[in-house]
Design an enzyme around this catalytic site. Structure first.
Site, PDB file in Angstrom:
ATOM      1  N   HIS A  28     -11.014  -1.843   1.724  1.00 41.59           N
ATOM      2  CA  HIS A  28     -11.197  -0.466   1.224  1.00 41.59           C
ATOM      3  C   HIS A  28     -12.139  -0.333   0.031  1.00 41.59           C
ATOM      4  CE1 HIS A  28      -9.161   3.764   1.002  1.00 41.59           C
ATOM      5  NE2 HIS A  28     -10.368   3.773   1.516  1.00 41.59           N
TER       6      HIS A  28
ATOM      7  N   HIS B 164       1.664   2.085   4.101  1.00 43.77           N
ATOM      8  CA  HIS B 164       0.771   3.230   4.337  1.00 43.77           C
ATOM      9  C   HIS B 164       1.071   3.805   5.726  1.00 43.77           C
ATOM     10  CE1 HIS B 164      -2.936   5.587   4.546  1.00 43.77           C
ATOM     11  NE2 HIS B 164      -3.233   5.224   3.320  1.00 43.77           N
TER      12      HIS B 164
ATOM     13  N   LYS C 107      -6.046  -5.398   3.965  1.00 45.38           N
ATOM     14  CA  LYS C 107      -6.936  -4.281   3.625  1.00 45.38           C
ATOM     15  C   LYS C 107      -7.964  -4.597   2.539  1.00 45.38           C
ATOM     16  CE  LYS C 107      -6.312   0.310   1.483  1.00 45.38           C
ATOM     17  NZ  LYS C 107      -5.588   1.585   1.654  1.00 45.38           N
TER      18      LYS C 107
ATOM     19  N   ASN D  90      -0.517   1.805  -5.803  1.00 46.93           N
ATOM     20  CA  ASN D  90      -0.397   3.096  -6.506  1.00 46.93           C
ATOM     21  C   ASN D  90       0.972   3.670  -6.149  1.00 46.93           C
ATOM     22  OD1 ASN D  90      -2.908   3.734  -4.199  1.00 46.93           O
ATOM     23  ND2 ASN D  90      -0.887   4.619  -3.863  1.00 46.93           N
TER      24      ASN D  90
ATOM     25  N   CYS E 205      -5.984   4.523  -3.606  1.00 48.24           N
ATOM     26  CA  CYS E 205      -6.417   3.196  -3.117  1.00 48.24           C
ATOM     27  C   CYS E 205      -7.727   2.642  -3.660  1.00 48.24           C
ATOM     28  CB  CYS E 205      -6.496   3.206  -1.597  1.00 48.24           C
ATOM     29  SG  CYS E 205      -4.934   3.564  -0.797  1.00 48.24           S
TER      30      CYS E 205
ATOM     31  N   LYS F 254       1.450   9.617  -5.438  1.00 45.56           N
ATOM     32  CA  LYS F 254       0.102   9.111  -5.210  1.00 45.56           C
ATOM     33  C   LYS F 254      -0.939  10.197  -5.463  1.00 45.56           C
ATOM     34  CE  LYS F 254      -2.857   7.436  -1.464  1.00 45.56           C
ATOM     35  NZ  LYS F 254      -2.965   7.078  -0.048  1.00 45.56           N
TER      36      LYS F 254
ATOM     37  N   ASP G 218       0.847  -1.192   0.000  1.00 46.62           N
ATOM     38  CA  ASP G 218       0.000   0.000   0.000  1.00 46.62           C
ATOM     39  C   ASP G 218       0.885   1.246   0.000  1.00 46.62           C
ATOM     40  OD1 ASP G 218      -2.070   1.775   0.236  1.00 46.62           O
ATOM     41  OD2 ASP G 218      -2.959   0.861   2.017  1.00 46.62           O
ATOM     42  N   ASP G 219       0.717   2.085  -1.002  1.00 45.60           N
ATOM     43  CA  ASP G 219       1.435   3.369  -1.056  1.00 45.60           C
ATOM     44  C   ASP G 219       2.953   3.236  -1.088  1.00 45.60           C
ATOM     45  OD1 ASP G 219      -1.003   4.622  -1.001  1.00 45.60           O
ATOM     46  OD2 ASP G 219      -0.664   5.730   0.850  1.00 45.60           O
TER      47      ASP G 219
END
Ligand code: NAG
Ligand code: NAG
Ligand code: NAG
Ligand code: NAG
Ligand code: NAG
Ligand code: NAG
Ligand code: NAG
Length: 590
Positions: free
Chosen positions: A147, A239, A145, A303, A91, A324, A52-53
């Site tokens: 989301h 994240h 996750k 991302n 996300c 992002k 994530d991120d």
């Protein structure tokens, strides 16, 4: 424990090269050194590890020595580096595209994300990836996750095709306490951690990356090669957590990166390092259960990384522009790699443009699951033939000249479309504050292991395991040449700036991946520009209205037992709970 004899290894390699999967099953079954028969070789285990991120340059296989990711790199060198892998810049749209195989404009998720207090989710009328695999006989598991909404139960993973979910429903949690406070005023902190539909308190206080990894290992061991496995390991890492402690990692991990001067970057390196170890542990578990030789393992980020601004984690997308949530390459081009014994060109860079929404048709093809493309209306395309067979790479014109709608958000007035090598950008996010190159590559505070990079990669768990599945040893020269091939070459053409707030921008991202040379104002590119504009309008005409809905204070965890819960389905309490450090569900029960 199962181990390969050189003879069986050689036979296996020959089988992989020469025969289709069905024959491979027969051959493996006939090999008397094999202790177990592959249960269903036509249906590979699929393990997708999603970061994530994570920044584009925060894996070390593109040349960075600031902190190494030896396991991820080993996966890439033994497998294939996904050179031009794209995903939506943020996300929810990214995960929506992964689940549906569609552009966000075709699911109404094209604007921003689902903030936890908002009463909406990915519309339930889409047939999504886990449902397809569940119907085909897979055990379908989400760890981490989601989301894509939880305001109603029907939005949550186990109502959407996952047999099992262990993790969180919202956008993020913190690394030890599993709770989150949205960056929106007047909403309390809320606990968000579930096993299927039950609030999960077990192992409270364990570092999240380790906890999710352990659960993934448990699922793999429980499966033990008895049923085709779909495992989406959707990490919190890297994240940020909550605003009071955005970056969190175990002290002993942070200590390994003492040479990094910026304390935030040092913590981030430790977070990445734990994530990297997770990849090793998953590969090890797959090997121990004899599942690896019938597995497809993918690693990628959802991302680009946020270097600065909201949720900034110090990520580096160098040398790409933006980050992002921006329409630039730094937002949408992501780090990724794939390994599977059914790939014939292991140890090579995969050049064709790829989209996160391609996984649905690609993995379905790998698993021999027929799809009704009329019904699914996919934007993603099946790249399995290209990924597994080098000579098929150029076969489809659609692959070569493909379109990706990176951004089409008429609330923020941003459009970004790629067609073949051309990329059109009109409008931008955050008033253009994050449009430039935001980081540089650290050349001085570097990882001591970088002095012998090849040994560092060779000493990783992933190398130790995958080495046994590789016919020819991956050499120092190969590693170095793959690393060089994966490095981004910005080119040193003329620079023509562009302000997307007042003009249209056009780039050739094959020769100008760093988006420095705006071609829109040059007469010879007029027809391309017009064509791109027309395609954007055409795509806009197919876009669904944005599905976003505003939150209401009644949805606050303070009115729902300090939980992020399916708030549309339970009446808010009269009482306001105090959901600070104390009064969280697991703290009161312990
Ligand atoms: C799903 O529902 C949305 C909202 O009602 C609608 O706009 C969309 O066309 C539907 N999609 C499908 C595939 O039925
Ligand atoms: C896993 O499968 C192997 C081979 O079928 C078997 O020998 C082993 O006992 C199984 N392990 C567990 C924990 O069930
Ligand atoms: C695919 O779906 C469409 C629309 O639901 C249906 O008419 C068609 O018969 C399906 N095709 C196949 C091969 O199942
Ligand atoms: C595929 O196409 C590219 C560019 O069009 C070319 O350089 C490459 O050699 C081709 N690869 C194969 C295997 O034909
Ligand atoms: C690889 O692709 C080529 C070109 O499309 C095709 O002729 C060949 O049969 C494929 N090989 C395999 C093993 O799928
Ligand atoms: C592991 O690292 C050591 C140096 O620490 C090196 O001598 C050795 O060759 C490495 N092993 C592999 C398999 O690369
Ligand atoms: C480009 O942006 C301007 C300003 O938002 C808008 O008026 C125009 O329609 C956009 N063009 C396209 C093709 O989206």
């Amino acid at each position: 424990m199962f181990s390969y004899s050189p003879a069986s290894q050689c036979l296996l390699s020959l089988a992989l090269i020469g025969l289709v999967l069905i024959n491979y099953q027969l051959l493996v079954a006939a090999d008397d050194s094999t202790r177990t028969v592959v249960q269903d070789a036509a249906k590979p285990h699929i393990i997708l590890i999603l970061a994530d991120d994570m920044g584009f340059d925060d894996v070390s296989f593109r040349g960075s020595n600031e902190f190494l990711t030896p396991n991820i790199d080993a996966l890439a060198y033994h497998g294939r580096i996904l050179e031009r892998l794209y995903a939506p810049a943020i996300c929810t749209p990214s995960r929506g595209a992964l689940m549906t195989g569609r552009f966000p404009i075709h699911t109404g998720t094209q604007h921003f994300v689902i903030s936890n207090e908002e009463p909406w989710g990915l519309h339930t009328n889409y047939t999504i990836l886990p449902e397809i695999f569940q119907k085909a006989g897979y055990s379908t598991n989400l760890v981490g996750k989601w989301h894509l909404g939880f305001a109603k139960r029907e939005f949550t993973p186990t109502y959407r095709g996952f047999d099992y979910h262990y993790g969180y429903w919202g956008g993020f949690i913190d690394y030890y306490h599993r709770r989150s406070q949205m960056p929106v005023p007047h909403y309390s902190m809320g606990y968000d951690f579930y096993r299927n539909m039950e609030v999960e308190c077990g192992d409270y206080g364990t570092y999240m990356t380790d906890l999710l990894t352990r659960e993934a290992e448990r699922i793999i061991h429980a499966n033990n090669n008895t049923k085709p496995l779909l495992l989406l390991l959707s990490h919190l890492a890297v994240h940020t957590g909550n605003a009071n402690a955005p970056l969190e990692a175990p002290a002993e991990e942070i200590a390994k990166f003492h040479y990094i001067k910026d304390p935030n970057r040092r913590k981030y390196a430790a977070m990445v390092s734990r994530l990297d170890q997770s990849v090793g542990q998953v590969i090890r578990a797959l090997e121990k259960t004899n599942m690896l030789r019938n597995s497809i393992v993918i690693f990628q980020s959802d991302n680009g990384g946020p270097s600065v601004g909201q949720f900034a984690n110090t990520a580096s997308n160098w040398p790409l522009r933006g980050q992002k949530s921006t329409p630039w390459e730094g937002g949408v081009r992501v780090a990724g790699a794939i390994w599977s014994p059914s790939i014939r060109e292991l140890g090579s860079v995969f050049h064709p443009t790829m989209y996160i929404g391609d996984w649905l048709p690609t993995l379905a093809a790998a698993a021999n699951i027929p799809l009704n493309s009329t019904e699914l209306r996919l934007d993603g395309i099946n790249l399995w033939p290209a990924l597994t067979n080098h000579s098929a790479t150029n076969q489809s014109a659609r692959t070569v000249n493909r379109e990706i709608v990176h951004y089409l958000d008429d609330i923020w007035h941003v459009a970004a479309l790629q067609k073949g090598d051309w990329k059109y950008v009109n409008g931008t996010t955050a008033a253009g504050r994050f449009d430039n190159l935001l980081t540089y590559r650290e050349l001085y505070d570097t990882d001591p292991r970088g002095s012998d990079y090849f040994a560092a990669v060779g000493n990783s768990t992933v190398s130790a395991v995958l080495r046994k599945y590789t016919e020819v040893e991956v050499t120092r020269d190969q590693v170095m040449s793959l690393r060089a091939e994966a490095a981004i070459k910005c080119g040193n053409g003329v620079q023509h700036g562009c302000n997307p707030l007042v003009e249209e921008c056009l780039y050739n991202v094959a020769t100008d991946p760093c988006e420095r040379n705006n071609l829109a104002s040059q007469p010879e590119y007029n027809s391309i520009l017009r064509g791109m504009r027309k395609r954007v309008r055409k795509h806009r005409s197919t876009a669904l209205p944005v599905a976003n809905r505003r939150g209401h204070y009644e949805n606050s965890p303070a009115r729902h037992r300090c939980l992020w819960a399916p708030f549309l389905e339970e009446a808010p309490s009269e009482e306001f709970f105090i959901c600070g450090l104390y009064g969280m569900p697991c703290e009161t029960s312990s």
